[in-house]
Design a protein around this motif. Structure first.
Motif, short mmCIF file in Angstrom:
data_model
loop_
_atom_site.label_atom_id
_atom_site.label_comp_id
_atom_site.label_asym_id
_atom_site.label_seq_id
_atom_site.Cartn_x
_atom_site.Cartn_y
_atom_site.Cartn_z
N ASN A 111 -17.31 -83.04 78.91
CA ASN A 111 -16.36 -83.25 78.00
C ASN A 111 -15.69 -81.66 77.67
OD1 ASN A 111 -14.61 -84.01 76.07
ND2 ASN A 111 -15.90 -85.28 75.12
N ALA A 112 -14.85 -81.06 78.28
CA ALA A 112 -14.42 -80.01 78.09
C ALA A 112 -12.99 -80.16 77.47
CB ALA A 112 -13.99 -79.13 79.39
N GLY A 113 -12.60 -79.20 76.60
CA GLY A 113 -11.45 -79.16 75.69
C GLY A 113 -11.61 -78.16 74.46
N ILE A 114 -10.57 -78.78 73.61
CA ILE A 114 -10.50 -77.89 72.26
C ILE A 114 -10.81 -78.95 71.03
CG2 ILE A 114 -8.94 -76.93 70.75
CD1 ILE A 114 -7.25 -76.20 73.11
N PHE A 115 -11.94 -78.48 70.26
CA PHE A 115 -12.33 -79.31 69.19
C PHE A 115 -12.38 -78.46 67.94
CE2 PHE A 115 -14.25 -79.78 73.47
CZ PHE A 115 -14.29 -81.08 73.72
N TYR A 116 -12.81 -79.13 66.80
CA TYR A 116 -13.16 -78.83 65.67
C TYR A 116 -13.93 -79.70 64.96
CZ TYR A 116 -10.02 -82.40 63.53
OH TYR A 116 -9.69 -83.47 63.14
N MET A 117 -14.66 -79.12 63.77
CA MET A 117 -15.89 -79.63 63.20
C MET A 117 -15.58 -80.22 61.71
SD MET A 117 -19.20 -77.52 64.30
CE MET A 117 -19.52 -77.40 66.00
N GLN A 118 -16.08 -81.17 60.98
CA GLN A 118 -15.95 -81.40 59.79
C GLN A 118 -17.41 -81.27 59.42
OE1 GLN A 118 -14.06 -85.09 58.79
NE2 GLN A 118 -12.01 -84.40 58.82
N ILE A 119 -17.61 -80.31 58.47
CA ILE A 119 -19.26 -80.10 57.99
C ILE A 119 -19.22 -80.31 56.53
CG2 ILE A 119 -20.84 -78.25 57.63
CD1 ILE A 119 -19.19 -76.57 59.63
N SER A 120 -20.41 -81.33 56.29
CA SER A 120 -20.44 -81.77 54.83
C SER A 120 -21.78 -81.38 54.45
CB SER A 120 -20.51 -83.53 54.84
OG SER A 120 -19.15 -83.92 55.25
N THR A 121 -21.92 -80.75 53.24
CA THR A 121 -23.28 -80.24 52.81
C THR A 121 -23.55 -80.77 51.42
OG1 THR A 121 -22.15 -78.19 51.94
CG2 THR A 121 -22.82 -78.05 54.04
N ASN A 122 -25.04 -80.69 51.13
CA ASN A 122 -25.34 -81.08 49.94
C ASN A 122 -26.91 -80.25 49.40
OD1 ASN A 122 -23.91 -83.49 48.80
ND2 ASN A 122 -24.71 -84.30 50.81
N PHE A 123 -26.49 -79.29 48.42
CA PHE A 123 -27.48 -78.55 47.88
C PHE A 123 -28.25 -77.55 48.91
CE2 PHE A 123 -27.35 -82.69 45.44
CZ PHE A 123 -27.11 -81.94 44.21
N LEU A 124 -27.55 -76.88 49.82
CA LEU A 124 -27.92 -76.12 50.62
C LEU A 124 -27.90 -74.47 50.10
CD1 LEU A 124 -26.27 -77.15 53.93
CD2 LEU A 124 -28.36 -77.95 52.95
N GLU A 125 -28.70 -73.56 50.59
CA GLU A 125 -28.74 -72.21 50.71
C GLU A 125 -27.66 -71.83 51.40
OE1 GLU A 125 -29.80 -70.17 48.54
OE2 GLU A 125 -31.38 -70.90 47.11
N GLY A 126 -27.55 -72.21 52.62
CA GLY A 126 -26.61 -71.88 53.80
C GLY A 126 -27.07 -72.34 55.02
N TYR A 127 -25.95 -72.60 55.72
CA TYR A 127 -26.29 -73.14 57.31
C TYR A 127 -25.57 -72.33 58.19
CZ TYR A 127 -21.29 -74.42 56.86
OH TYR A 127 -19.95 -74.48 56.77
N THR A 128 -25.84 -72.55 59.59
CA THR A 128 -25.65 -71.89 60.74
C THR A 128 -25.28 -72.75 61.98
OG1 THR A 128 -26.66 -69.74 60.15
CG2 THR A 128 -26.04 -70.06 62.48
N ILE A 129 -24.27 -72.86 62.35
CA ILE A 129 -23.83 -73.61 63.43
C ILE A 129 -23.33 -72.89 64.68
CG2 ILE A 129 -22.36 -75.95 64.24
CD1 ILE A 129 -22.48 -76.56 61.29
N ILE A 130 -23.98 -73.04 65.72
CA ILE A 130 -23.40 -72.23 66.76
C ILE A 130 -23.20 -73.33 68.13
CG2 ILE A 130 -24.20 -70.48 68.56
CD1 ILE A 130 -26.13 -69.23 66.40
N VAL A 131 -21.95 -72.84 68.69
CA VAL A 131 -21.47 -73.71 69.49
C VAL A 131 -21.74 -72.98 70.97
CG1 VAL A 131 -19.62 -74.98 70.88
CG2 VAL A 131 -19.75 -74.85 68.27
#
Length: 284
Positions: A111-131
């Motif tokens: 599945n190649a192509g152009i994409f985007y993400m919707q990120i939902s959080t609750n009570f986090l110090e922080g997140y890291t997401i790597i593609v």
């Protein structure tokens, strides 16, 4: 049955057992092998929609991790990620969840192509997401358009006694974004921060996006993107900062996507106009 036949059957049965055992014990192919190259990286604390990212190779993965704000909130879903293709409202990934795990890897194949993400959080110090994409997998032809971000509105201030509504602004292009940043108050870092809510002017009762960032040692800026959401909008802002700036920009090169359900009505309308015009010509 002769002794030789018994020995042969015993050997065959033993080989079958060994083969079955190897099948049961072998781990499934997770796609870990390959040459993984970073495509995009997203960090933050609050919920947001990302910019587009392009995967030219058909196999890619999402590596994610987060730090919870407190173990007391581990029962909630601290992080969930949904991935959409550029030209569709149907997600290709909607099963990334932080419940029970503070990190993980999700593989996407063919599945190649152009994409985007919707990120939902609750009570986090922080997140890291790597593609990352596997450059050893097949490469597809993916064309990404250039962007031309132009400022629409800018709002600034420092401390608000209560939330206030901004001027109305109109986004006629397919993609727009909100960039925000603030400076922490030196005399009161723990309570410094900003919050803003985004409303369409057709519905002041419910917002469709919210950003709220408070406390010391937190990111003091960020960007959230909006894809194929046109119309007139307004922000409700509350702040307790040394100063803050919120900038609304739209990409003049983006083209709004027409929902699939609008194609048939447009076609019928065009056909009706042609029929009326032909009837008028016949009467003449």
């Amino acid at each position: 049955m002769g002794r030789r036949n018994v020995i042969v059957l015993t050997l065959v049965f033993s080989l079958l057992l060994l083969n079955l055992n190897s099948c049961l014990c072998s781990e499934p192919d997770t796609g870990e092998s390959g040459n993984w190259v970073e495509v995009a990286k997203f960090t933050g604390r609050v919920s947001s929609t990302t910019d587009y990212f392009t995967c030219e190779h058909v196999d890619w993965r999402i590596r994610w991790e987060y730090d919870p704000l407190s173990v007391l909130f581990m029962g909630l879903d601290p992080l969930s990620v949904t991935v959409y293709p550029e030209e569709s409202a149907t997600p290709i990934v909607d099963d990334i969840s932080g419940i029970g795990n503070q990190s993980g890897i999700r593989y996407i194949h063919d599945n190649a192509g152009i994409f985007y993400m919707q990120i939902s959080t609750n009570f986090l110090e922080g997140y890291t997401i790597i593609v990352e994409q596997n450059t050893e997998s097949a490469q597809a032809s993916v064309s990404s358009s250039s962007v031309n971000w132009v400022e629409l509105k800018r709002f600034s201030g420092n401390i608000t006694e209560s939330d206030y509504y901004t001027e109305v602004f109109t986004c006629n292009n397919g993609d727009w974004r909100i960039r925000w940043e603030y400076e922490v108050r030196p005399e009161d870092p723990p309570t410094s921060g900003i919050r803003f809510y985004v409303y369409q002017t057709t519905d002041y009762q419910s917002f469709f996006h919210a950003t709220s960032q408070y406390g010391a040692n937190q990111p003091t800026g960020g960007t959230t993107y909006f894809h194929d959401k046109l119309g007139t909008f307004v922000l409700r802002i509350g702040a307790k900062t040394e100063n803050f700036t919120i900038i609304v920009e739209q990409d003049l090169n983006s083209v709004p996507e027409f929902p699939s359900w609008t194609i048939l009505p447009l076609f019928l309308t065009a056909a009706l106009v042609v029929m009326i015009y032909r009837e008028k010509l016949t009467k003449k």
